[in-house]
Design an enzyme around this catalytic site. Structure first.
Site, mmCIF file in Angstrom:
data_model
loop_
_atom_site.group_PDB
_atom_site.id
_atom_site.type_symbol
_atom_site.label_atom_id
_atom_site.label_comp_id
_atom_site.label_asym_id
_atom_site.label_seq_id
_atom_site.Cartn_x
_atom_site.Cartn_y
_atom_site.Cartn_z
ATOM 1 N N HIS A 86 0.790 -1.118 -0.023
ATOM 2 C CA HIS A 86 -0.073 -0.168 -0.063
ATOM 3 C C HIS A 86 0.938 1.289 -0.233
ATOM 4 O O HIS A 86 1.680 1.567 0.968
ATOM 5 C CB HIS A 86 -0.938 -0.045 1.225
ATOM 6 N N TYR A 214 -9.397 4.935 7.390
ATOM 7 C CA TYR A 214 -9.581 4.996 8.956
ATOM 8 C C TYR A 214 -10.806 5.997 8.959
ATOM 9 O O TYR A 214 -10.901 7.267 8.332
ATOM 10 C CB TYR A 214 -8.511 5.552 9.531
ATOM 11 N N PRO A 306 -4.572 -0.190 19.010
ATOM 12 C CA PRO A 306 -4.239 -0.815 17.682
ATOM 13 C C PRO A 306 -4.404 0.372 16.293
ATOM 14 O O PRO A 306 -3.949 0.171 15.345
ATOM 15 C CB PRO A 306 -5.455 -1.876 17.214
ATOM 16 N N LYS A 310 0.892 -0.363 15.081
ATOM 17 C CA LYS A 310 2.173 -0.463 15.650
ATOM 18 C C LYS A 310 2.679 -1.668 16.424
ATOM 19 O O LYS A 310 3.917 -2.027 16.527
ATOM 20 C CB LYS A 310 2.523 0.801 16.440
ATOM 21 N N TYR A 397 3.462 6.311 10.418
ATOM 22 C CA TYR A 397 2.780 5.297 9.972
ATOM 23 C C TYR A 397 3.835 4.216 9.365
ATOM 24 O O TYR A 397 3.560 3.086 9.751
ATOM 25 C CB TYR A 397 1.626 5.778 8.993
HETATM 26 P P1 FAD Z 1 1.268 -12.260 21.363
HETATM 27 O O1 FAD Z 1 0.867 -12.415 19.817
HETATM 28 O O2 FAD Z 1 0.453 -11.792 22.598
HETATM 29 O O3 FAD Z 1 1.904 -13.777 21.773
HETATM 30 C C1 FAD Z 1 2.383 -14.062 22.970
HETATM 31 C C2 FAD Z 1 2.190 -15.680 22.864
HETATM 32 O O4 FAD Z 1 2.467 -16.059 24.474
HETATM 33 C C3 FAD Z 1 0.774 -15.891 22.643
HETATM 34 O O5 FAD Z 1 0.822 -17.132 21.869
HETATM 35 C C4 FAD Z 1 0.340 -16.633 24.091
HETATM 36 O O6 FAD Z 1 -0.648 -17.745 24.043
HETATM 37 C C5 FAD Z 1 1.652 -16.977 24.908
HETATM 38 N N1 FAD Z 1 1.516 -17.150 26.435
HETATM 39 C C6 FAD Z 1 1.163 -15.941 27.118
HETATM 40 N N2 FAD Z 1 1.094 -16.411 28.244
HETATM 41 C C7 FAD Z 1 2.053 -17.591 28.322
HETATM 42 C C8 FAD Z 1 2.462 -18.459 29.377
HETATM 43 N N3 FAD Z 1 2.361 -18.126 30.712
HETATM 44 N N4 FAD Z 1 3.471 -19.638 28.990
HETATM 45 C C9 FAD Z 1 3.429 -19.913 27.859
HETATM 46 N N5 FAD Z 1 3.026 -19.017 26.787
HETATM 47 C C10 FAD Z 1 2.362 -18.000 27.076
HETATM 48 N N6 FAD Z 1 0.111 -4.519 15.196
HETATM 49 C C11 FAD Z 1 0.493 -4.147 14.247
HETATM 50 O O7 FAD Z 1 1.809 -4.087 14.162
HETATM 51 N N7 FAD Z 1 -0.253 -4.108 13.069
HETATM 52 C C12 FAD Z 1 -1.674 -3.965 13.112
HETATM 53 O O8 FAD Z 1 -2.266 -3.798 12.183
HETATM 54 C C13 FAD Z 1 -2.210 -4.397 14.226
HETATM 55 N N8 FAD Z 1 -3.329 -4.560 14.498
HETATM 56 C C14 FAD Z 1 -3.970 -5.106 15.664
HETATM 57 C C15 FAD Z 1 -5.497 -5.265 15.491
HETATM 58 C C16 FAD Z 1 -6.022 -5.872 16.575
HETATM 59 C C17 FAD Z 1 -7.572 -5.990 16.689
HETATM 60 C C18 FAD Z 1 -5.107 -6.336 17.816
HETATM 61 C C19 FAD Z 1 -5.897 -6.862 19.124
HETATM 62 C C20 FAD Z 1 -3.901 -6.134 17.877
HETATM 63 C C21 FAD Z 1 -3.274 -5.688 16.707
HETATM 64 N N9 FAD Z 1 -1.872 -5.355 16.554
HETATM 65 C C22 FAD Z 1 -1.367 -4.807 15.337
HETATM 66 C C23 FAD Z 1 -1.040 -5.688 17.441
HETATM 67 C C24 FAD Z 1 -0.466 -6.994 17.395
HETATM 68 O O9 FAD Z 1 -1.334 -8.121 17.069
HETATM 69 C C25 FAD Z 1 0.331 -7.510 18.553
HETATM 70 O O10 FAD Z 1 1.124 -6.450 18.982
HETATM 71 C C26 FAD Z 1 1.281 -8.827 18.610
HETATM 72 O O11 FAD Z 1 0.451 -9.906 18.749
HETATM 73 C C27 FAD Z 1 2.397 -8.940 19.495
HETATM 74 O O12 FAD Z 1 2.982 -9.939 19.628
HETATM 75 P P2 FAD Z 1 3.547 -10.596 20.518
HETATM 76 O O13 FAD Z 1 4.424 -12.018 20.183
HETATM 77 O O14 FAD Z 1 4.537 -9.834 21.471
HETATM 78 O O15 FAD Z 1 2.541 -11.162 21.562
HETATM 79 C C1 DHB Z 2 -5.625 -3.468 11.032
HETATM 80 C C2 DHB Z 2 -5.493 -3.476 12.173
HETATM 81 C C3 DHB Z 2 -5.139 -2.173 12.781
HETATM 82 O O1 DHB Z 2 -4.867 -2.028 14.094
HETATM 83 C C4 DHB Z 2 -4.984 -1.107 11.748
HETATM 84 O O2 DHB Z 2 -4.422 0.018 12.532
HETATM 85 C C5 DHB Z 2 -5.159 -1.340 10.405
HETATM 86 C C6 DHB Z 2 -5.514 -2.347 10.081
HETATM 87 C C7 DHB Z 2 -6.126 -5.030 10.318
HETATM 88 O O3 DHB Z 2 -6.466 -5.721 10.900
HETATM 89 O O4 DHB Z 2 -6.524 -4.954 9.085
#
Ligand code: FAD
Ligand code: DHB
Length: 402
Positions: A86, A214, A306, A310, A397
């Site tokens: 994009h 957005y 979200p 980021k 962004y």
């Molecule tokens: P997580 O994905 O939370 O992974 C942590 C893992 O640890 C999980 O699998 C969990 O099961 C495991 N765990 C937890 N506790 C334990 C334990 N005690 N023992 C062993 N394992 C454990 N980010 C972006 O950059 N761009 C986006 O567009 C974006 N959109 C989003 C939209 C939504 C609706 C949401 C909710 C989030 C979004 N994010 C986005 C954020 C992104 O999804 C998270 O920041 C990302 O998943 C972080 O990754 P992580 O591996 O740090 O944590």
């Molecule tokens: C999506 C999620 C986000 O948090 C965002 O800022 C943009 C796109 C997505 O899930 O596509």
């Protein structure tokens, strides 16, 4: 306790048990893969099953830093063939759409490629490399992280296991145990909880636009996103107390339509949702990100609302700094990178926190105060009229501003 799990020695490493990674989300899987490719052996412990992890629909937008790391981890193939590049993003304010071009303002782009696909690519890469992930590991507990020989205990397949290691990477997300294992006096936390959530749906319908929209509207925030040309992702601002069962698909579409501009409303194709979930909005930072031989990375250390897309990108940038530092530790016998890890990561984290907080307050209906609404509109007007403001937005962004 079972016998210590002796892991094969990595190609360039003299240690029997270099690392334990807690959590197999994107941060843990990416770190494990980067270390493995550099001959540093590691085992990842994950509380959930692989299927459960793959079902969690979350991030959609990735920056160059995440793209580069996936390539470095040797798993970028599908992202390049299936990801949607994009050049810009659209912002709809009270029914009028505006476009901001990242390409024109910064020369950079972002890629729309779902977190579930990234997770699948990393899982496949890890399996192909023979790296070990223990799924459905319960009662994971960290010990002695302030000594030279931390230990991790857990239960898997009915057995109680204890393993010794050089380092522990806490990649277990916001609700994980790694951050909670740190003595209260050693950690500072900073938090803002918003009185809002995002209600998201995935639907097998063509996206309403080729770029993300957005939406700022008096009825509340909305976001039109996508995964593929035939798979759409939509979000609506909702209250924290929202009951997901009170949101049949028809209600979702009926609440989305009035927030869109005329063209988007006409183009919108509705259909049954194949996933629906609610995510709360929160800003949170834990400092520092290192405690002896425990290093936090990703959502375990920080959460952003979200809106700025980021969270996953920050997890990737933490992993970049941490993997480089661990590689330096084993290859060059230098701890300079490990000693600087927390400071380097937090410098980036706080800038992303600021941007995510700013975008959230700019686009959501947070209060009923007409002054707040007018300030939002003035700020948006400035964003569309000022090249400096638009450039600052685009730099943030795409992840250039850090
Ligand atoms: P997580 O994905 O939370 O992974 C942590 C893992 O640890 C999980 O699998 C969990 O099961 C495991 N765990 C937890 N506790 C334990 C334990 N005690 N023992 C062993 N394992 C454990 N980010 C972006 O950059 N761009 C986006 O567009 C974006 N959109 C989003 C939209 C939504 C609706 C949401 C909710 C989030 C979004 N994010 C986005 C954020 C992104 O999804 C998270 O920041 C990302 O998943 C972080 O990754 P992580 O591996 O740090 O944590
Ligand atoms: C999506 C999620 C986000 O948090 C965002 O800022 C943009 C796109 C997505 O899930 O596509």
């Amino acid at each position: 306790m079972g016998t210590p799990d002796k892991v094969p020695v990595g190609a360039h490493v003299n240690h029997a048990n270099p690392g334990r990674i807690v959590g197999a989300g994107p941060a843990g899987l990416l770190l494990g893969q980067l270390l493995h490719r550099n001959g540093i052996d590691n085992v990842t412990l994950e509380r959930q099953t692989a299927e459960y992890v793959l079902r969690r629909v979350r991030a959609g937008v990735i920056e160059q830093i995440t793209r580069d790391l996936l390539d470095e981890a040797g798993v970028g193939g599908r992202m390049h063939s299936d990801g949607l590049v994009h050049d810009g993003v659209q912002i709809c304010v009270d029914g009028v759409r505006h476009r901001l071009s990242f390409k024109a303002l910064t020369g950079k782009t972002v890629t729309v490629y779902g977190q579930t696909e990234i997770t699948r690519d990393l899982m496949d890469g890890r399996a192909a490399a023979g790296a070990k992930t223990v799924y459905a590991a319960s009662e994971v507990s960290l010990h002695d992280v302030f000594t030279d020989q931390p230990r991790v205990t857990y239960r898997a397949g009915g057995a109680a296991l204890e393993i010794a290691c050089d380092f522990v990477a806490g990649c277990d997300g916001f609700h994980g145990i790694s951050r909670k294992s740190v003595p209260a006096g050693a950690i500072a936390t900073h938090e803002r909880v918003y009185p809002l959530g995002w209600l998201g749906i995935l639907s097998e319908t063509p996206p309403v636009s080729e770029e993300l929209i957005y939406v700022r509207h008096p009825l509340g925030f909305a976001l039109c996103s996508m995964r593929t040309p035939t798979l759409s992702r939509y979000y609506l601002q909702c209250s924290l107390a929202e009951d997901i069962d009170a949101w049949p698909d028809e209600r979702f579409w009926e609440e989305l339509k009035p927030r869109l501009d005329d063209e988007a409303r006409e183009r919108l194709v509705t259909g049954p949702s194949i996933e629906k979930s609610i995510a709360p909005l929160r800003s949170f930072v834990a400092e520092p990100m290192r405690f002896g031989r425990l290093f936090l990375a990703g959502d375990a250390a920080h959460i952003v609302p979200p809106t700025g897309a980021k969270g996953l990108n920050l997890a990737a940038s933490d992993v970049r700094y941490l993997s480089e530092a661990l590689i330096e530790h084993y290859a060059d016998k230098s701890d300079a990178g490990l000693d600087r890890y927390s400071e380097r990561a937090l410098a980036r984290v706080w800038k992303a926190e600021r941007f995510s907080w700013w975008m959230t307050t700019l686009l959501h209906r947070i209060s009923d105060n007409s002054f707040d609404h007018k300030i939002q509109l003035a700020e948006l007007d400035y964003l569309f009229r000022s090249k400096a403001a638009a450039t600052a937005f685009a730099e943030n962004y795409v992840g250039l501003a850090y």
